[in-house]
Design a protein around this motif. Structure first.
Motif, short mmCIF file in Angstrom:
data_model
loop_
_atom_site.label_atom_id
_atom_site.label_comp_id
_atom_site.label_asym_id
_atom_site.label_seq_id
_atom_site.Cartn_x
_atom_site.Cartn_y
_atom_site.Cartn_z
N TYR A 91 32.60 48.33 51.20
CA TYR A 91 33.15 49.31 50.27
C TYR A 91 34.54 48.87 49.83
O TYR A 91 35.35 48.46 50.65
CB TYR A 91 33.25 50.69 50.93
CG TYR A 91 31.92 51.29 51.31
CD1 TYR A 91 31.09 51.86 50.35
CD2 TYR A 91 31.50 51.29 52.64
CE1 TYR A 91 29.88 52.42 50.70
CE2 TYR A 91 30.28 51.84 53.00
CZ TYR A 91 29.47 52.41 52.03
OH TYR A 91 28.26 52.95 52.38
N ASP A 92 34.80 48.96 48.54
CA ASP A 92 36.13 48.68 48.00
C ASP A 92 36.91 49.98 47.92
O ASP A 92 36.38 51.03 47.51
CB ASP A 92 36.02 48.08 46.59
CG ASP A 92 35.48 46.66 46.62
OD1 ASP A 92 36.10 45.80 47.27
OD2 ASP A 92 34.42 46.42 45.99
N GLU A 93 38.19 49.92 48.31
CA GLU A 93 39.09 51.05 48.15
C GLU A 93 39.76 50.94 46.79
O GLU A 93 40.43 49.96 46.50
CB GLU A 93 40.16 51.05 49.24
CG GLU A 93 39.65 51.44 50.61
CD GLU A 93 40.81 51.66 51.57
OE1 GLU A 93 41.64 52.56 51.34
OE2 GLU A 93 40.88 50.91 52.56
N ILE A 94 39.60 51.95 45.97
CA ILE A 94 40.22 51.97 44.64
C ILE A 94 40.89 53.33 44.44
O ILE A 94 40.27 54.37 44.68
CB ILE A 94 39.19 51.75 43.51
CG1 ILE A 94 38.39 50.47 43.73
CG2 ILE A 94 39.89 51.71 42.15
CD1 ILE A 94 37.24 50.29 42.75
N THR A 95 42.15 53.32 44.04
CA THR A 95 42.85 54.56 43.72
C THR A 95 43.11 54.61 42.23
O THR A 95 43.74 53.71 41.66
CB THR A 95 44.18 54.67 44.50
OG1 THR A 95 43.90 54.69 45.90
CG2 THR A 95 44.91 55.95 44.12
N TYR A 96 42.60 55.66 41.60
CA TYR A 96 42.77 55.85 40.16
C TYR A 96 43.94 56.80 39.91
O TYR A 96 44.19 57.73 40.70
CB TYR A 96 41.50 56.44 39.55
CG TYR A 96 40.31 55.54 39.66
CD1 TYR A 96 40.02 54.60 38.67
CD2 TYR A 96 39.46 55.60 40.76
CE1 TYR A 96 38.92 53.76 38.77
CE2 TYR A 96 38.36 54.75 40.88
CZ TYR A 96 38.09 53.84 39.88
OH TYR A 96 37.01 53.00 40.00
N GLU A 97 44.66 56.56 38.84
CA GLU A 97 45.79 57.40 38.45
C GLU A 97 45.46 58.06 37.12
O GLU A 97 44.93 57.42 36.21
CB GLU A 97 47.06 56.55 38.35
CG GLU A 97 47.34 55.80 39.66
CD GLU A 97 48.63 55.01 39.66
OE1 GLU A 97 49.62 55.49 39.07
OE2 GLU A 97 48.66 53.92 40.26
N ALA A 98 45.74 59.35 37.05
CA ALA A 98 45.35 60.10 35.86
C ALA A 98 46.29 61.27 35.63
O ALA A 98 47.12 61.62 36.49
CB ALA A 98 43.91 60.61 36.02
N TYR A 99 46.15 61.86 34.46
CA TYR A 99 46.83 63.12 34.14
C TYR A 99 45.74 64.14 33.84
O TYR A 99 44.95 63.94 32.92
CB TYR A 99 47.76 62.95 32.95
CG TYR A 99 49.00 62.14 33.26
CD1 TYR A 99 50.15 62.75 33.76
CD2 TYR A 99 49.00 60.76 33.09
CE1 TYR A 99 51.28 62.01 34.06
CE2 TYR A 99 50.12 60.00 33.41
CZ TYR A 99 51.25 60.63 33.89
OH TYR A 99 52.37 59.89 34.20
#
Length: 247
Positions: free
Chosen positions: A81-89
């Motif tokens: 599993y890849d750890e990905i953090t998305y940034e959003a408004y």
């Protein structure tokens, strides 16, 4: 610290979470598997695994489910599993961080983008939101049946090495440097305190009230994200209008 608490927000969503308990266990199983794969299946020798196990117990995850995830890791399962953090408004321009564990990046990219944009939010570039949050250790001790006042608790948590204490009618919330979480947790347990949760989290440096006309959209976005199998945690720098009134 004072004001409306993270714990209050968690409890406020508890009924909805109860309905998704199976999905929560599935996500925790993924975290347990990853932690055990990277650091070994013995929590005594793997602090990251110990924290996830604490989180699983706080969610009332059955022991058999925990064991199954650890056995899977120990058995040589090669799932990655890849750890990905998305940034959003989100709606109302509220900063949002979305932490995922995925075995299919394209699927997760698409699902997160759809959940955010169709709810009236926008995806952000790397670094556009993360600087607004601090990674902290977070511990909760329920006040129910606990004969300890705020002054005594403050003395105990500072002696244990914590940074801050936030008190509400329901709970004591303790914040630590991320590196000190395990040590503070152990010190408080040695003092006889029963911890409701002890985990690493992202704390917004400031919070903005979600506009009243955006609350439904924002709530809908959070529900869609939390319902996604690949989304582990959603953090946002906003308060709902009723939370602000309670301050």
């Amino acid at each position: 610290m004072s004001g409306h608490s993270k714990w209050h927000n968690i409890q406020g969503r508890k009924n909805a979470q109860d309905a998704k308990r199976g999905k929560i266990f599935q996500k925790l199983s993924r975290e347990l598997f990853m932690a055990a794969k990277s650091g070994g299946p013995d929590p005594a020798d793997n602090p990251s695994l110990r924290l996830v196990m604490d989180k699983a117990r706080a969610a009332n995850m059955p022991k058999v489910n925990i064991k199954r995830a650890l056995d899977k890791a120990e058995g040589g399962d090669d799932t990655h599993y890849d750890e990905i953090t998305y940034e959003a408004y989100g709606p109302g321009a509220i900063p949002v961080l979305i932490h995922t564990l995925t075995d299919n990046k394209n699927r997760t990219n698409s699902a997160v983008r759809v959940a955010v944009t169709r709810s009236g939010g926008n995806m952000g570039a790397a670094g556009s939101v993360s600087y607004m949050f601090d990674r902290k250790g977070y511990i909760v001790i329920s006040r129910e049946g606990l004969d300890v006042d705020e002054d005594q608790m403050l003395e105990d948590v500072l002696e244990a090495g914590a940074e801050d204490l936030q008190t509400s009618d329901d709970a004591f919330e303790i914040y630590t440097d991320q590196k000190d979480l395990a040590a503070v947790r152990d010190a408080l347990e040695k003092k006889g305190y029963k911890l409701e949760t002890a985990e690493l989290t992202m704390i917004p440096k400031t919070k903005t009230e979600i506009p009243a006309d955006k609350v439904e959209q924002f709530d809908n976005m959070i529900d869609k994200l939390e319902d996604d199998d690949d989304v582990q945690d959603v953090y946002y720098a906003g308060t709902f209008p009723e939370d602000s009134e309670a301050k």
